[in-house]
Motif scaffolding. Structure first.
Motif, PDB file in Angstrom:
ATOM      1  N   MET A  81       6.650  -2.919  -7.361  1.00 46.54           N
ATOM      2  CA  MET A  81       6.855  -1.510  -7.022  1.00 46.54           C
ATOM      3  C   MET A  81       7.221  -1.391  -5.552  1.00 46.54           C
ATOM      4  N   ASN A  82       8.165  -0.497  -5.277  1.00 42.90           N
ATOM      5  CA  ASN A  82       8.513  -0.224  -3.883  1.00 42.90           C
ATOM      6  C   ASN A  82       8.896   1.239  -3.746  1.00 42.90           C
ATOM      7  N   HIS A  83       8.220   1.960  -2.855  1.00 41.46           N
ATOM      8  CA  HIS A  83       8.486   3.381  -2.628  1.00 41.46           C
ATOM      9  C   HIS A  83       8.583   4.180  -3.930  1.00 41.46           C
ATOM     10  N   GLY A  84       7.669   3.937  -4.844  1.00 37.49           N
ATOM     11  CA  GLY A  84       7.635   4.726  -6.068  1.00 37.49           C
ATOM     12  C   GLY A  84       8.676   4.349  -7.100  1.00 37.49           C
ATOM     13  N   THR A 113       0.851  -1.185   0.000  1.00 39.76           N
ATOM     14  CA  THR A 113       0.000   0.000   0.000  1.00 39.76           C
ATOM     15  C   THR A 113       0.891   1.241   0.000  1.00 39.76           C
ATOM     16  N   GLY A 114       0.630   2.161  -0.906  1.00 41.53           N
ATOM     17  CA  GLY A 114       1.429   3.385  -0.955  1.00 41.53           C
ATOM     18  C   GLY A 114       2.724   3.253  -1.728  1.00 41.53           C
ATOM     19  N   SER A 115       2.873   2.166  -2.475  1.00 42.74           N
ATOM     20  CA  SER A 115       4.118   1.993  -3.233  1.00 42.74           C
ATOM     21  C   SER A 115       4.056   2.715  -4.569  1.00 42.74           C
ATOM     22  N   GLY A 116       2.890   3.257  -4.905  1.00 42.99           N
ATOM     23  CA  GLY A 116       2.776   4.035  -6.134  1.00 42.99           C
ATOM     24  C   GLY A 116       2.132   3.273  -7.279  1.00 42.99           C
ATOM     25  N   LYS A 117       1.612   2.070  -7.015  1.00 41.26           N
ATOM     26  CA  LYS A 117       1.080   1.295  -8.138  1.00 41.26           C
ATOM     27  C   LYS A 117      -0.196   1.905  -8.712  1.00 41.26           C
ATOM     28  N   SER A 118      -1.070   2.424  -7.845  1.00 41.77           N
ATOM     29  CA  SER A 118      -2.294   3.034  -8.371  1.00 41.77           C
ATOM     30  C   SER A 118      -1.984   4.318  -9.140  1.00 41.77           C
ATOM     31  N   THR A 119      -1.021   5.085  -8.642  1.00 41.73           N
ATOM     32  CA  THR A 119      -0.611   6.297  -9.350  1.00 41.73           C
ATOM     33  C   THR A 119      -0.027   5.936 -10.711  1.00 41.73           C
ATOM     34  N   LEU A 120       0.762   4.867 -10.719  1.00 43.96           N
ATOM     35  CA  LEU A 120       1.417   4.446 -11.956  1.00 43.96           C
ATOM     36  C   LEU A 120       0.397   4.122 -13.046  1.00 43.96           C
TER      37      LEU A 120
END
Lengths: 289, 267
Positions: free
Chosen positions: A217-220, A42-49
């Motif tokens: 993905m990890n930390h963006g 959660t919060g690794s940036g996958k949804s943003t990606l």
């Protein structure tokens, strides 16, 4: 036909106290016809990606091209792009609004300029393909169960005939049976329509069975981008970033450490069973000889 | 898309102003607003400006954020200044066709501009250093005397804090639904006003459903925890005045007295 990301960065609320670098220097190439899994905490940036893939979000820096054209160029038709790159959001059941299921699924195709009759044809095909029963077509989407709503929402995007279908945690909030059903149907779609599928999840178990490429993905940042087999070899590193390899990976490694000559890279239960049987047979054979 | 809209733009920092009791900040803001209308001369505004500047410095919030609020009222400010400049009768400084700019008009416009800028940045200090919840707590305590005349002060404060709490949630929800519908080819940007309103349906229906669902869930959760109105209800962090709060009140009273003296002696 491909999506290409070059040095893509994305920052939330730049210049304020709440500045977050959601994506850092992402380079990805998504060719046609692949079945891709994107995994991350959660919060690794996958949804943003994935919102960059269909130009819902403009990157803070870097370029995104679809079939070689920069999607953020001035004259680029991003609405057309969005009907080629379909995106099903997490909890897609929250987007339903029509009086009946069929009309809701028609919303996408009609936005593409199809007539009601043509749209209905597409809608019917999409609904049947996600395993939605014809007798429920005229029901209100709000009286359906969670799993059924999800199917309707996926059909809503599928009816637009996208060449690439992105699903953000399509199984969130479903029971194990519903989860397997939906994932099986998605895999079926991949085979039948031959479209690229990008499946976002935080469960390795879900993804390992279906995808042929896994992006972690990890930390963006992209931590790994390879076949599931290769990625799971790093199961110790995966644990450090809050993810785990499928349980079967652990069992196979434990068996190997205890002297059974199995293939420790097996990623699915079926593969593992085969490998264990083979190893046992070999061992048994040695004893008899 | 909607992330740029901020209501209750709390800026976390570790400063004396942040730590003050929210009641002090609330009363202080009121006093400051009153004072800029008591002061009626440029030396007076200088004192108010000095007071404002020292508060901004003490709050450790970058001044950039303070003046962000000004951007929203920039148009209002310009209109006020121009109308005052042109419409105040008096000695004509210069003429441009039928537009006459008077000396009195210039002074008036200057005063109004200063007052507006001070008003906005003064209240920004409060909203930037106090969380919305602290503010409603402060209001609840300050309005408590109204309980005597059967005003349900606690309930009103509770509704306010819930409403404030829901603003960012609903914003995020709107953003999500909007994106989901754009991904399905919805168009929220083009067309005439009727077309645009029609296009909002796929956004508004899910948004209302989700708002009702959330309200229902919250009501259930509150009832499950035996919530019932304000009577005999205690707080986890009751507001308590400390020495620094009394000191702040003293400073505020001195400041207000200065403002009144300036007015009385027409400085």
């Amino acid at each position: 036909m491909s999506i290409k990301l070059e040095n893509v960065m994305y920052t939330y609320s730049p210049g304020t106290a709440y500045e977050i670098h959601a994506l850092k220097n992402i380079n990805l190439d998504i060719p046609d016809g692949q079945f891709i899994g994107i995994i991350g905490h959660t919060g690794s940036g996958k949804s943003t990606l994935i919102q960059h893939f269909n130009a819902l979000v403009k990157p803070t820096s870097g370029t995104i091209t679809y079939n070689g054209d920069d999607v953020w160029a001035d004259k680029y038709d991003r609405r057309a792009l969005r009907s080629e790159v379909g995106l099903v959001f997490q909890y897609p059941e929250h987007q339903l609004f029509e009086n009946d299921v069929l009309s809701d699924v028609c919303f996408g195709p009609m936005n593409q300029g199809l007539s009601r009759a043509e749209a209905e044809k597409e809608a019917r095909r999409a609904l049947l393909q996600v395993g939605f029963k014809e007798e429920n077509f005229s029901k209100s989407p709000f009286e359906l169960s969670g799993g059924q709503k999800k199917r309707v929402a996926i059909a809503g995007v599928l009816a637009m005939n996208p060449k690439i279908l992105i699903l953000d945690e399509p199984t969130a909030g479903l029971d194990p049976k519903g989860r397997d059903d939906i994932l099986d149907q998605i895999a079926e779609l991949h085979k039948m329509r031959g479209i690229t599928i990008i499946l976002v999840s935080h469960s390795m178990e879900d993804v390992a069975k279906y995808v042929d490429r896994l992006i972690v993905m990890n930390h963006g940042e992209v931590a790994y981008d390879n076949t599931p087999k290769e990625v799971f070899k790093h199961y110790e590193e995966l644990e450090k970033i809050g993810l785990a390899a499928p349980q079967i990976t652990y069992i196979m490694h434990a068996l190997k450490d205890n002297g059974l000559p199995v293939d420790a890279d097996a990623t699915t239960v079926a593969e593992a069973a085969e490998s264990i049987l083979k190893a046992l047979k070999e061992k048994g054979g040695q004893k008899h000889a | 898309m909607l992330k740029d809209i901020t209501i209750g733009q709390y800026y976390p920092a570790d400063s004396i102003i942040h730590k003050l009791d929210p009641r002090v900040k609330f009363v202080g803001t009121m006093i400051f607003i009153v004072s800029i209308f008591i002061f009626n001369s440029f030396p007076g505004y200088f004192v108010a400006g000095l007071f404002l500047a020292s508060m901004i410095a003490l709050s450790k919030v970058p001044p950039k954020f303070m003046f962000k609020g000004l951007r929203a009222v920039f148009m209002l400010l310009m209109i006020t200044v121009i109308f005052n400049m042109v419409l105040t009768p008096g000695d004509i400084v210069f003429k441009l066709g039928f537009i006459k700019v008077t000396r009195e008009g210039l002074i008036m416009a200057g005063k109004m501009a200063v007052r507006l800028v001070f008003l906005i940045s003064g209240s920004s200090i409060m909203t930037l250093t106090t969380t919305p919840n602290q503010l409603t707590d402060a209001m609840e305590r300050l309005l408590r005397p109204l309980n005597r005349i059967h005003v349900p002060v606690h309930e009103i404060a509770m509704m306010m804090s819930i409403a404030l709490r829901f603003i960012p949630i609903l914003m995020e929800e709107t953003d999500k639904i909007m994106k989901a519908q754009i991904a399905r080819g919805a168009d929220f940007e083009s067309g005439n006003i009727i077309q645009r309103t029609k296009n909002m349906i796929p956004l508004l229906v899910p948004l209302f459903i989700s708002a009702f669902r959330r309200a229902n869930d919250l009501a259930l959760a509150m009832e499950a925890r035996c919530y019932h109105g304000g009577e005999n209800r205690t707080q986890m962090k009751p507001l308590k005045y400390e020495r620094k709060d009394y000191m702040a009140y003293l400073i505020l009273i001195a400041y207000l007295a200065a403002a009144i003296l300036f007015r009385v002696f027409k400085l």
